[in-house]
Design a protein around this motif. Structure first.
Motif, short mmCIF file in Angstrom:
data_model
loop_
_atom_site.label_atom_id
_atom_site.label_comp_id
_atom_site.label_asym_id
_atom_site.label_seq_id
_atom_site.Cartn_x
_atom_site.Cartn_y
_atom_site.Cartn_z
N LYS A 1 48.65 44.21 -8.16
CA LYS A 1 47.34 43.63 -8.44
C LYS A 1 46.32 44.27 -7.51
CE LYS A 1 45.68 39.34 -10.26
NZ LYS A 1 46.08 37.99 -10.64
N LEU A 2 45.21 44.70 -8.09
CA LEU A 2 44.11 45.26 -7.32
C LEU A 2 43.11 44.13 -7.04
CD1 LEU A 2 42.43 47.54 -6.09
CD2 LEU A 2 41.53 48.02 -8.39
N LYS B 1 38.36 32.12 -2.80
CA LYS B 1 37.09 31.77 -3.43
C LYS B 1 36.23 32.99 -3.74
CE LYS B 1 36.54 27.05 -1.70
NZ LYS B 1 35.68 26.13 -0.93
N SER B 2 36.34 34.02 -2.92
CA SER B 2 35.45 35.17 -3.10
C SER B 2 36.21 36.45 -3.42
CB SER B 2 34.61 35.38 -1.83
OG SER B 2 35.44 35.59 -0.71
N THR B 3 37.45 36.34 -3.89
CA THR B 3 38.26 37.52 -4.20
C THR B 3 38.48 37.61 -5.71
OG1 THR B 3 39.41 37.40 -2.07
CG2 THR B 3 40.48 38.64 -3.82
N PHE B 4 38.29 38.83 -6.23
CA PHE B 4 38.48 39.09 -7.65
C PHE B 4 39.65 40.06 -7.80
CE2 PHE B 4 34.06 38.38 -6.65
CZ PHE B 4 33.68 37.38 -7.54
N GLY B 5 40.42 39.93 -8.89
CA GLY B 5 41.59 40.79 -9.04
C GLY B 5 41.92 41.11 -10.49
N VAL B 6 42.59 42.27 -10.68
CA VAL B 6 43.10 42.67 -12.00
C VAL B 6 44.47 43.31 -11.79
CG1 VAL B 6 40.87 43.01 -13.11
CG2 VAL B 6 41.95 44.91 -11.88
N SER B 7 45.24 43.35 -12.87
CA SER B 7 46.56 44.00 -12.81
C SER B 7 46.40 45.51 -12.72
CB SER B 7 47.38 43.63 -14.05
OG SER B 7 47.60 42.24 -14.09
#
Length: 522
Positions: A246-247, A228-234
């Motif tokens: 993925k970071l 719910k509170s985690t954001f990510g990008v490749s």
């Protein structure tokens, strides 16, 4: 105001309040959601920037190293493109010849620099050269036989094309290299921290690099993958924009940070809503209170009218009887009728005095002087006031005066009235013959007086309000019990003025016990 209109008004006021609170709640919720979206957008923007920066830094680093290296062996060379421009100026008799070539050279390069476990790499080098020659008065077929009057030659690598080719090849090759050898935890933390501050996100964060669903060695100490509170990008995408890595980043205090941006608006909204609720509650309380007062006033007027109606009717009948010629000469009957008129007049006077006494008590205009008196003496005196009434109804009053000490500081007249009112109340609410018991006992430095009856009793709701002015347990417009709800209100005010306390214990259809506690004096 009728009961129906009163209920309708309450419903309309309640609906208005609910509407205002709902609108406030909607706007607060909408503001929180907007703030969440803005926070999410900024964080994702930062992550994309950090991901691109890490990839660019790696590419720039190895490309710079690559340019410094000597290529081992050229394996092949071919022309990628050629351009020839031939132009003759008839006025000056000069001929300009421009040539441009792009060559592709393939090399073998040692892979030791990149630590990817291969002996050598195939590298493509892109070279460009161009020349400009000017001849004087020649034909195109003669240009190889004569020297040009001007010649400019340029040669060198084509950096952008070479760089693009390098990146394309190395993105595929670098997949073999472990991620912790490509980027460090420190580099990611510094980039994230610097970029987040530019977006005014100055709060603690945790991050990690995942290889598919597995945590790699590159992560902060307290990272937890909370969806719910985690954001990510490749991270480290190949030429097809696909990535194994993925970071991810999350913020333990993101909720507090999001709310801090709109806390001022929320507080103002809560304050104003609270004021509206208090105003509504106050208005509702006043409406209910006024309605109760109106109903009590109506009951009081009805009861008072009933109380005065009987003596007035009795007086009128007695006067009519006295006017009768047959009676006016009968002294015995005249005296009896005059006695009835006097008694009924005294009764009405007592009712009026009771009302005035309560009014003066509320205004603190009633002068109550106190002297040392024996409570037992006041009890005996009060019983003589009502004894005849009890006897006429075949009842009794029993006394159990067990208190060894009964000296109190009291006003003899008013406190006798208090006890009379309590006894009168017990008589009134005994449908059958009155059975009354009076008790006293010493408890510490106080004396306890109890007046117990076995009458109709009262409900718990009535027991809580029995000492209120004008209050009588509601039985409709039925006057089977005389009075107007002032006696016990008077009792409470007088007892409290004597630093005492009065209470009641009652059960419906089983009777009531009124209890007075007064301080003793030595």
């Amino acid at each position: 105001m009728s009961k129906r209109k009163f209920i309708l008004l309450i419903i309309l006021m309640s609906l208005s309040l609910i509407g205002i609170i709902s609108i406030q709640a909607y706007y607060i919720n909408d503001s929180v959601n907007n703030e969440k979206e803005r926070f999410k957008f900024n964080v994702v923007t930062v992550l994309n920037y950090v991901s691109n920066t890490i990839e660019d830094n790696e590419s720039e680093k190895y490309f710079a190293e690559y340019l410094k290296l000597d290529k081992e062996e050229k394996s092949d060379e071919e022309a990628v493109s050629q351009l020839l421009i031939y132009r003759k100026n008839n006025s000056t008799k000069e001929t300009l010849i421009y040539k441009s070539n792009v060559l592709q050279q393939d090399y073998k390069l040692s892979s030791s620099l990149f630590d990817i476990g291969l002996d050598s790499l195939d590298i493509t080098n892109i070279i460009g050269n161009s020349s400009t020659e000017i001849f004087s008065d020649i034909e195109s077929s003669e240009k190889d036989l004569k020297s040009p009057i001007s010649k400019i030659i340029r040669s060198g690598t084509i950096d952008e094309a070479q760089k693009l080719t390098f990146e394309k090849n190395f993105k595929e090759v670098f997949k073999r290299k472990p991620v912790h050898k490509r980027v460090s935890e420190k580099e990611i933390r510094e980039l994230l921290s610097e970029r987040l501050k530019k977006y005014s996100i100055d709060i603690d964060f945790e991050f990690a690099v995942y290889d598919k669903d597995l945590l790699t060695k590159v992560h902060s100490d307290n990272f937890e993958n909370i969806s719910k509170s985690t954001f990510g990008v490749s991270l480290f995408r190949d030429e097809n924009n696909r990535s194994l890595y993925k970071l991810l980043v999350n913020f333990p205090d993101d909720r507090s940070f999001i709310l801090s941006g709109i806390i001022g608006m929320i507080m103002l909204s809560v304050i104003f809503t609270s004021i509206i609720i208090l105003a509504f509650a106050s208005a509702l309380f006043q409406l209910v209170k006024q309605r109760k007062i109106s109903q009590i006033k109506t009951d009081f007027i009805n009861n008072m009218t009933h109380e005065f109606k009987t003596p007035i009717a009795t007086i009128n009948l007695a006067l009519d009887a006295i006017r009768n010629p047959k009676v006016i000469n009968d002294n015995e009957k005249v005296v009896r009728y005059l006695s009835m008129i006097k008694e009924e007049n005294k009764r009405m006077h007592a009712q009026v005095e009771n009302v005035l006494r309560i009014s003066k008590l509320e205004k603190n205009e009633l002068n109550i002087s106190k002297d040392r008196v024996k409570l037992h003496d006041l009890i005996e005196d009060a019983i003589t006031h009502v004894g005849l009434i009890v006897e006429n109804r075949n009842g009794y009053i029993k006394t159990f005066l067990n208190a060894d000490k009964s000296s109190v500081l009291a006003n003899e007249t008013h406190f006798t009235n208090v006890i009379v009112n309590m006894l009168d109340n017990a008589i009134k609410y005994s449908p059958d013959e009155p059975k009354i018991e009076v008790y006293t006992e010493n408890v510490g430095t106080n004396i306890i007086l109890k007046v117990k009856d076995y009458g109709s009793g009262m409900s718990k709701a009535a027991a809580k309000r029995v000492f209120e002015k004008f209050y009588r347990e509601h039985t409709g417009n039925i006057h089977n019990v005389k009075g107007h709800g002032l006696g016990l209100a008077y009792v409470k005010r007088i007892v409290e003025d004597h630093q005492g306390h009065v209470s009641v214990e009652s059960e419906k259809d089983k009777g009531s016990t009124f209890i007075i506690k007064l301080p003793l004096i030595s």
